[in-house]
Design a protein around this motif. Structure first.
Motif, short mmCIF file in Angstrom:
data_model
loop_
_atom_site.label_atom_id
_atom_site.label_comp_id
_atom_site.label_asym_id
_atom_site.label_seq_id
_atom_site.Cartn_x
_atom_site.Cartn_y
_atom_site.Cartn_z
N ARG A 173 0.83 -1.22 0.00
CA ARG A 173 0.00 0.00 0.00
C ARG A 173 0.86 1.27 0.00
O ARG A 173 0.57 2.24 0.68
CB ARG A 173 -0.94 0.01 1.21
N ASP A 174 1.97 1.23 -0.74
CA ASP A 174 2.89 2.36 -0.84
C ASP A 174 3.47 2.75 0.52
O ASP A 174 3.85 3.90 0.76
CB ASP A 174 2.19 3.58 -1.45
N MET A 175 3.55 1.79 1.45
CA MET A 175 4.13 2.02 2.76
C MET A 175 5.16 0.92 3.05
O MET A 175 5.16 -0.14 2.41
CB MET A 175 3.06 2.02 3.86
N HIS A 176 6.02 1.20 4.04
CA HIS A 176 7.02 0.22 4.45
C HIS A 176 7.05 0.14 5.98
O HIS A 176 7.03 1.16 6.66
CB HIS A 176 8.41 0.61 3.94
N ASN A 177 7.07 -1.08 6.48
CA ASN A 177 7.14 -1.29 7.93
C ASN A 177 8.17 -2.38 8.19
O ASN A 177 8.27 -3.35 7.43
CB ASN A 177 5.77 -1.71 8.48
N MET A 178 8.95 -2.21 9.27
CA MET A 178 10.02 -3.17 9.54
C MET A 178 10.16 -3.41 11.05
O MET A 178 11.13 -2.96 11.67
CB MET A 178 11.34 -2.70 8.94
N PRO A 179 9.22 -4.15 11.65
CA PRO A 179 9.33 -4.48 13.07
C PRO A 179 10.47 -5.45 13.33
O PRO A 179 10.91 -6.18 12.43
CB PRO A 179 7.98 -5.11 13.39
N LYS A 180 10.93 -5.48 14.57
CA LYS A 180 12.08 -6.30 14.94
C LYS A 180 11.77 -7.12 16.18
O LYS A 180 11.06 -6.66 17.08
CB LYS A 180 13.30 -5.39 15.21
N LYS A 181 12.34 -8.33 16.24
CA LYS A 181 12.19 -9.19 17.41
C LYS A 181 13.47 -9.97 17.63
O LYS A 181 14.12 -10.39 16.66
CB LYS A 181 11.02 -10.16 17.22
N ASP A 182 13.85 -10.16 18.89
CA ASP A 182 15.01 -10.97 19.24
C ASP A 182 14.56 -12.35 19.67
O ASP A 182 13.57 -12.49 20.40
CB ASP A 182 15.81 -10.32 20.37
N ILE A 183 15.28 -13.37 19.22
CA ILE A 183 14.97 -14.75 19.62
C ILE A 183 16.27 -15.42 20.06
O ILE A 183 17.36 -15.04 19.62
CB ILE A 183 14.31 -15.55 18.47
N VAL A 184 16.13 -16.41 20.92
CA VAL A 184 17.29 -17.13 21.45
C VAL A 184 17.32 -18.52 20.85
O VAL A 184 16.35 -19.26 20.92
CB VAL A 184 17.22 -17.22 22.99
N ALA A 185 18.46 -18.86 20.25
CA ALA A 185 18.66 -20.21 19.70
C ALA A 185 19.46 -21.03 20.69
O ALA A 185 20.51 -20.59 21.16
CB ALA A 185 19.38 -20.13 18.36
N GLY A 186 18.97 -22.22 21.02
CA GLY A 186 19.59 -23.01 22.07
C GLY A 186 19.09 -22.54 23.42
O GLY A 186 18.23 -21.66 23.52
N ASN A 187 19.59 -23.11 24.50
CA ASN A 187 19.13 -22.68 25.82
C ASN A 187 19.81 -21.36 26.19
O ASN A 187 20.84 -20.99 25.64
CB ASN A 187 19.40 -23.76 26.88
N PRO A 188 19.23 -20.59 27.14
CA PRO A 188 19.76 -19.28 27.50
C PRO A 188 21.22 -19.31 27.93
O PRO A 188 21.97 -18.37 27.66
CB PRO A 188 18.85 -18.84 28.65
N GLU A 189 21.64 -20.40 28.60
CA GLU A 189 23.03 -20.47 29.04
C GLU A 189 23.97 -20.56 27.84
O GLU A 189 25.01 -19.91 27.79
CB GLU A 189 23.24 -21.68 29.96
N GLN A 190 23.59 -21.38 26.84
CA GLN A 190 24.39 -21.48 25.62
C GLN A 190 24.45 -20.13 24.91
O GLN A 190 25.50 -19.71 24.44
CB GLN A 190 23.80 -22.52 24.67
N ALA A 191 23.30 -19.45 24.83
CA ALA A 191 23.25 -18.17 24.15
C ALA A 191 24.11 -17.14 24.85
O ALA A 191 24.83 -16.37 24.22
CB ALA A 191 21.80 -17.68 24.08
N ALA A 192 24.03 -17.11 26.18
CA ALA A 192 24.83 -16.15 26.93
C ALA A 192 26.32 -16.38 26.73
O ALA A 192 27.10 -15.45 26.57
CB ALA A 192 24.48 -16.24 28.41
#
Length: 248
Positions: free
Chosen positions: A116-135
């Motif tokens: 519709r002649d518009m642009h939108n670009m929302p963002k989200k963070d996700i964690v791959a693996g368990n939180p300890e691995q990610a950290a």
């Protein structure tokens, strides 16, 4: 006379109704429709398993099934490499793509949508693996930058007590500091807290004794937050460590 009064009243009433209709029309005209994009992706995903990244596109409250372009940009925190994936239309305003994450860590996902002649670009963070691995994976690069300074002063071990909190409720951030196997006392400790690209918040911690420091903070939204623990001590010591916590 009564007929004239009645006629005049009818004319005035009709005029008021026309004005009200015009006013409502103008209000509607002044409120343009908005292109809205909501990302639909899990907060945590398993490694080496196909994961669907999706978004729902609406315009003025109606589903958009003819978007000009929908792509997902994905990158791992701490890496300069970015991947652009073209989404397919699933119907009912929903667009998706499949991706398999092979490395543990925190990833940013941005949905680039043009319609519709518009642009939108929302963002989200996700964690791959368990939180300890990610950290561990995300913090390795930042920690390595300060390794020379840490070795010069003598390493201070930084241990965050909890990595899981509840959104909207006061949470106690507690960290234990040790140096040479003994509690590290009389330090100045500050927590730096942020989510994705949002504003960074700084909270000063109080010393509780025996190398324990605590500060109260409230995580407003669900998802993954970054928490950087800053430690300052005598002799110019200044160390930091990045942790990732999950907010439910």
């Amino acid at each position: 006379m009564r007929r004239q009064v009645g006629f005049a009243f009818a004319v005035v009433l009709l005029g008021m109704m026309i004005m009200a209709a015009c006013t409502n029309h103008n209000k509607q005209a002044e409120t343009p429709a908005v292109l809205d994009v909501k990302i639909d992706a899990p907060d945590h995903i398993d490694l080496n398993k196909p994961t669907k990244l999706a978004c729902v596109v609406t315009y003025g409250g109606e589903k958009v099934d003819d978007a000009n372009e929908v792509k997902f940009e994905v990158w791992k925190h701490g890496s300069d490499e970015r991947e652009m994936l073209e989404a397919k239309h699933d119907g009912d305003g929903r667009y998706s793509v499949e991706k398999t994450f092979t490395q543990a860590g925190t990833y940013s996902v941005v949905a680039h949508v043009t319609a519709r002649d518009m642009h939108n670009m929302p963002k989200k963070d996700i964690v791959a693996g368990n939180p300890e691995q990610a950290a561990t994976a995300d913090g390795a690069r930042e920690n390595s930058q300060g390794s020379a300074e840490e070795n010069h002063h003598g390493a201070v071990a930084i241990s965050l007590s909890s990595r899981s909190f509840e959104a909207g409720k006061p949470a106690a951030l507690t960290v234990h500091l040790t140096k040479d196997g003994k509690p590290f006392t009389n330090a100045t400790v500050r927590f730096e807290i942020w989510q994705a690209d949002n504003k960074h918040e700084f909270v000063d911690a109080d010393e509780k004794g025996n190398g324990e420091y605590e500060a109260m903070a409230t995580f407003a939204n669900k998802g993954t937050y970054s928490v950087k623990v800053h430690v300052e001590g005598s002799g110019g010591l200044h160390e930091h460590q990045v942790e990732h916590v999950t907010v439910h």
